[in-house]
Design a protein around this motif. Sequence first.
Motif, PDB file in Angstrom:
ATOM      1  N   HIS A 256      23.861  25.091  43.301  1.00 13.42           N
ATOM      2  CA  HIS A 256      22.325  25.276  43.591  1.00 13.42           C
ATOM      3  C   HIS A 256      22.325  25.483  45.124  1.00 13.42           C
ATOM      4  O   HIS A 256      23.277  24.785  45.982  1.00 13.42           O
ATOM      5  CB  HIS A 256      21.886  23.809  43.126  1.00 13.42           C
ATOM      6  N   PRO A 257      21.283  26.052  45.762  1.00 14.65           N
ATOM      7  CA  PRO A 257      21.297  26.239  47.148  1.00 14.65           C
ATOM      8  C   PRO A 257      21.156  24.979  47.989  1.00 14.65           C
ATOM      9  O   PRO A 257      21.659  24.843  48.880  1.00 14.65           O
ATOM     10  CB  PRO A 257      19.854  27.175  47.382  1.00 14.65           C
ATOM     11  N   LEU A 258      20.435  23.709  47.244  1.00 15.01           N
ATOM     12  CA  LEU A 258      20.516  22.476  47.951  1.00 15.01           C
ATOM     13  C   LEU A 258      21.907  21.824  48.092  1.00 15.01           C
ATOM     14  O   LEU A 258      22.107  20.710  48.821  1.00 15.01           O
ATOM     15  CB  LEU A 258      19.555  21.513  47.300  1.00 15.01           C
ATOM     16  N   GLY A 259      22.874  22.431  47.290  1.00 14.38           N
ATOM     17  CA  GLY A 259      24.169  21.728  47.424  1.00 14.38           C
ATOM     18  C   GLY A 259      25.197  22.467  48.419  1.00 14.38           C
ATOM     19  O   GLY A 259      26.339  22.036  48.385  1.00 14.38           O
ATOM     20  N   LYS A 260      24.721  23.108  49.284  1.00 11.90           N
ATOM     21  CA  LYS A 260      25.583  23.925  50.101  1.00 11.90           C
ATOM     22  C   LYS A 260      26.138  22.865  51.117  1.00 11.90           C
ATOM     23  O   LYS A 260      25.384  22.366  51.949  1.00 11.90           O
ATOM     24  CB  LYS A 260      24.956  25.301  50.904  1.00 11.90           C
ATOM     25  N   GLY A 261      27.549  22.791  51.252  1.00 11.43           N
ATOM     26  CA  GLY A 261      27.885  21.612  52.214  1.00 11.43           C
ATOM     27  C   GLY A 261      28.610  22.484  53.361  1.00 11.43           C
ATOM     28  O   GLY A 261      29.142  21.819  54.453  1.00 11.43           O
ATOM     29  N   PHE A 262      28.913  23.901  53.426  1.00 17.08           N
ATOM     30  CA  PHE A 262      29.632  24.271  54.551  1.00 17.08           C
ATOM     31  C   PHE A 262      29.168  25.930  54.683  1.00 17.08           C
ATOM     32  O   PHE A 262      28.805  26.402  53.845  1.00 17.08           O
ATOM     33  CB  PHE A 262      31.143  24.430  53.911  1.00 17.08           C
ATOM     34  N   PRO A 263      29.286  26.336  55.872  1.00 17.51           N
ATOM     35  CA  PRO A 263      28.793  27.537  56.344  1.00 17.51           C
ATOM     36  C   PRO A 263      29.655  28.489  55.422  1.00 17.51           C
ATOM     37  O   PRO A 263      30.769  28.426  55.391  1.00 17.51           O
ATOM     38  CB  PRO A 263      29.000  27.891  57.913  1.00 17.51           C
TER      39      PRO A 263
ATOM     40  N   ARG B 191      25.849  15.141  50.912  1.00 21.12           N
ATOM     41  CA  ARG B 191      26.762  15.556  51.825  1.00 21.12           C
ATOM     42  C   ARG B 191      26.610  17.146  52.287  1.00 21.12           C
ATOM     43  O   ARG B 191      27.157  17.669  52.825  1.00 21.12           O
ATOM     44  CB  ARG B 191      28.125  15.333  51.426  1.00 21.12           C
ATOM     45  N   ALA B 192      25.249  17.657  51.604  1.00 24.13           N
ATOM     46  CA  ALA B 192      24.963  18.834  51.791  1.00 24.13           C
ATOM     47  C   ALA B 192      24.669  18.940  53.406  1.00 24.13           C
ATOM     48  O   ALA B 192      24.387  18.097  54.058  1.00 24.13           O
ATOM     49  CB  ALA B 192      23.675  19.253  51.175  1.00 24.13           C
ATOM     50  N   ALA B 193      24.993  20.316  53.991  1.00 24.97           N
ATOM     51  CA  ALA B 193      24.762  20.320  55.380  1.00 24.97           C
ATOM     52  C   ALA B 193      23.269  20.730  55.560  1.00 24.97           C
ATOM     53  O   ALA B 193      22.654  21.833  55.205  1.00 24.97           O
ATOM     54  CB  ALA B 193      25.648  21.598  55.924  1.00 24.97           C
ATOM     55  N   ARG B 194      22.530  19.705  56.406  1.00 25.10           N
ATOM     56  CA  ARG B 194      21.123  20.104  56.337  1.00 25.10           C
ATOM     57  C   ARG B 194      20.592  21.373  56.930  1.00 25.10           C
ATOM     58  O   ARG B 194      19.557  22.060  56.709  1.00 25.10           O
ATOM     59  CB  ARG B 194      20.566  18.928  57.246  1.00 25.10           C
ATOM     60  N   GLU B 195      21.524  21.834  57.911  1.00 23.96           N
ATOM     61  CA  GLU B 195      20.985  23.129  58.829  1.00 23.96           C
ATOM     62  C   GLU B 195      21.257  24.514  57.741  1.00 23.96           C
ATOM     63  O   GLU B 195      20.610  25.576  58.061  1.00 23.96           O
ATOM     64  CB  GLU B 195      21.878  23.310  59.949  1.00 23.96           C
TER      65      GLU B 195
ATOM     66  N   VAL C 259      22.290  10.644  44.540  1.00 22.30           N
ATOM     67  CA  VAL C 259      22.192   9.600  43.429  1.00 22.30           C
ATOM     68  C   VAL C 259      20.750   8.712  43.569  1.00 22.30           C
ATOM     69  O   VAL C 259      20.165   8.278  42.764  1.00 22.30           O
ATOM     70  CB  VAL C 259      23.509   8.953  43.305  1.00 22.30           C
ATOM     71  N   ALA C 260      20.649   8.245  44.912  1.00 21.94           N
ATOM     72  CA  ALA C 260      19.420   7.512  45.434  1.00 21.94           C
ATOM     73  C   ALA C 260      18.819   7.664  46.855  1.00 21.94           C
ATOM     74  O   ALA C 260      19.747   8.547  47.615  1.00 21.94           O
ATOM     75  CB  ALA C 260      20.154   6.008  45.466  1.00 21.94           C
ATOM     76  N   ASP C 261      17.696   7.360  46.935  1.00 20.88           N
ATOM     77  CA  ASP C 261      17.030   7.637  48.293  1.00 20.88           C
ATOM     78  C   ASP C 261      17.989   6.776  49.421  1.00 20.88           C
ATOM     79  O   ASP C 261      18.548   5.691  49.247  1.00 20.88           O
ATOM     80  CB  ASP C 261      15.855   6.816  48.428  1.00 20.88           C
ATOM     81  N   ASP C 262      18.394   7.448  50.330  1.00 18.55           N
ATOM     82  CA  ASP C 262      19.033   6.793  51.518  1.00 18.55           C
ATOM     83  C   ASP C 262      18.278   7.210  52.910  1.00 18.55           C
ATOM     84  O   ASP C 262      18.651   8.530  53.546  1.00 18.55           O
ATOM     85  CB  ASP C 262      20.485   7.407  51.508  1.00 18.55           C
ATOM     86  N   PRO C 263      17.140   6.640  53.350  1.00 22.15           N
ATOM     87  CA  PRO C 263      16.392   7.051  54.471  1.00 22.15           C
ATOM     88  C   PRO C 263      17.160   7.229  55.769  1.00 22.15           C
ATOM     89  O   PRO C 263      17.008   8.073  56.557  1.00 22.15           O
ATOM     90  CB  PRO C 263      15.317   5.747  54.531  1.00 22.15           C
ATOM     91  N   ALA C 264      18.228   6.581  55.964  1.00 25.66           N
ATOM     92  CA  ALA C 264      19.129   6.576  57.091  1.00 25.66           C
ATOM     93  C   ALA C 264      19.737   7.973  57.315  1.00 25.66           C
ATOM     94  O   ALA C 264      19.880   8.434  58.311  1.00 25.66           O
ATOM     95  CB  ALA C 264      19.891   5.365  57.473  1.00 25.66           C
TER      96      ALA C 264
ATOM     97  N   GLY D  32      18.535  10.473  55.571  1.00 28.51           N
ATOM     98  CA  GLY D  32      17.439  11.658  55.377  1.00 28.51           C
ATOM     99  C   GLY D  32      17.759  12.225  53.847  1.00 28.51           C
ATOM    100  O   GLY D  32      17.494  13.434  53.702  1.00 28.51           O
ATOM    101  N   VAL D  33      18.234  11.312  52.894  1.00 33.74           N
ATOM    102  CA  VAL D  33      18.555  11.788  51.622  1.00 33.74           C
ATOM    103  C   VAL D  33      17.455  11.370  50.594  1.00 33.74           C
ATOM    104  O   VAL D  33      17.069  10.419  50.765  1.00 33.74           O
ATOM    105  CB  VAL D  33      20.014  11.161  51.407  1.00 33.74           C
ATOM    106  N   ARG D  34      16.966  12.433  49.633  1.00 40.78           N
ATOM    107  CA  ARG D  34      16.165  12.186  48.664  1.00 40.78           C
ATOM    108  C   ARG D  34      16.843  11.780  47.305  1.00 40.78           C
ATOM    109  O   ARG D  34      17.711  12.704  46.993  1.00 40.78           O
ATOM    110  CB  ARG D  34      15.122  13.197  48.554  1.00 40.78           C
ATOM    111  N   GLY D  35      16.528  10.688  46.724  1.00 38.56           N
ATOM    112  CA  GLY D  35      17.277  10.325  45.391  1.00 38.56           C
ATOM    113  C   GLY D  35      16.478  11.376  44.238  1.00 38.56           C
ATOM    114  O   GLY D  35      15.424  11.703  44.266  1.00 38.56           O
TER     115      GLY D  35
END
Length: 372
Positions: free
Chosen positions: A66-73, A111-115, A124-129, A131-134
Amino acid sequence: MTGRHSLHDRLTFRRGPPMANRLALAPLTNLQSNDDGTLSEDELGWLVKRAEGGFGMVMTCGATTHPLGKGFPRQLGVHDDIHLPGLERLARALRACGAVSSVQLQHSGMRAARELIDGAPVGVADDPARGVRGLSTGEVEQAIEDFVQAGLRAEAAGFDGVEVHGAHGYLPCQFLDIRRNRRDDRYGGSPENRARMLLDIVAGLRDRAGPGFQIGVRLSPENYGVDLGEIRALAARLMREGRVDYLDISCWDTAKRPEDPAYRERPLMGWFTDLDRHGARLGVAGKLRTGGDARRCLDQGADFVLIGRGAILHHDFARRVHEDGDFRSAPLPVSRDHLAREGLGEHFIDYMASWEGFVEQPQALRERRRRP
């Protein structure tokens, strides 16, 4: 535990073609596909050269489901039909070399690369610190379907099989994480529920792929919040239920003892080699850079080994071990020219240069680093 085998023995699977030997190319991040996930000439050359070098199985890097799962350039993709032409070309080339071909299915999750993604990383769960959405329950179900569709796309491209990446803290592994998975739906809480995402991916692939399509699963036996006892039980279940053709246990170091004091009586891989396999095969990976290292793993009960750094250093590691059972990989660091000769593209070489001590540094840079 199986009996002792030679690294050069043929290895059959419940489904799909056999490996000509017991040496597989590990799935290795290499940062050298195109930005849209389509196959590049560099990645094609890197993989085909390993097949030409005698590896019985050649597996891609983790390819995005999935595009949101991209972890590396420049990560290889298998989430869209735009990726099919390159995947078809790769599958044909690997088959022509006689290697069993596999695509590793991967979603980086939190662990996806935000950029590199359009939106917040999901996990798996929200992690505000962080910036991860569960993910909602429905979104977990969709992520499972994404894995299945990616696997079916690999099958349509002509690959012999896929490996589900359930290790290294990526999305399915995040659900196995005792620390983070506090969900109150059917994907959280108990060991059964935390394993459900991975089990549902495997079941979906098995139910919908062809009868000869190979399915493997990569597991981390420790770290990333997983419990060794739980992973051992999960491995036993996956083999017992008969949907997988092999497990790939990523030990990082096949000779090490577990970090958990309760399990230090034997090497880490030994907690898996003693399991009843029910016709499945067991592969192990981790610091295998010599023929002796690989042979030790088979002597200790593995069915095959997955070679990472040794295969980076020598495209024909498998052939060299066949010719010399005591073959040892080149000492580190190696030159950029050495890696280029072994079929690595510039982006891959740059990536390996970021690993401490792997690639020789230019003289000026070495001198600069010596200055106070």
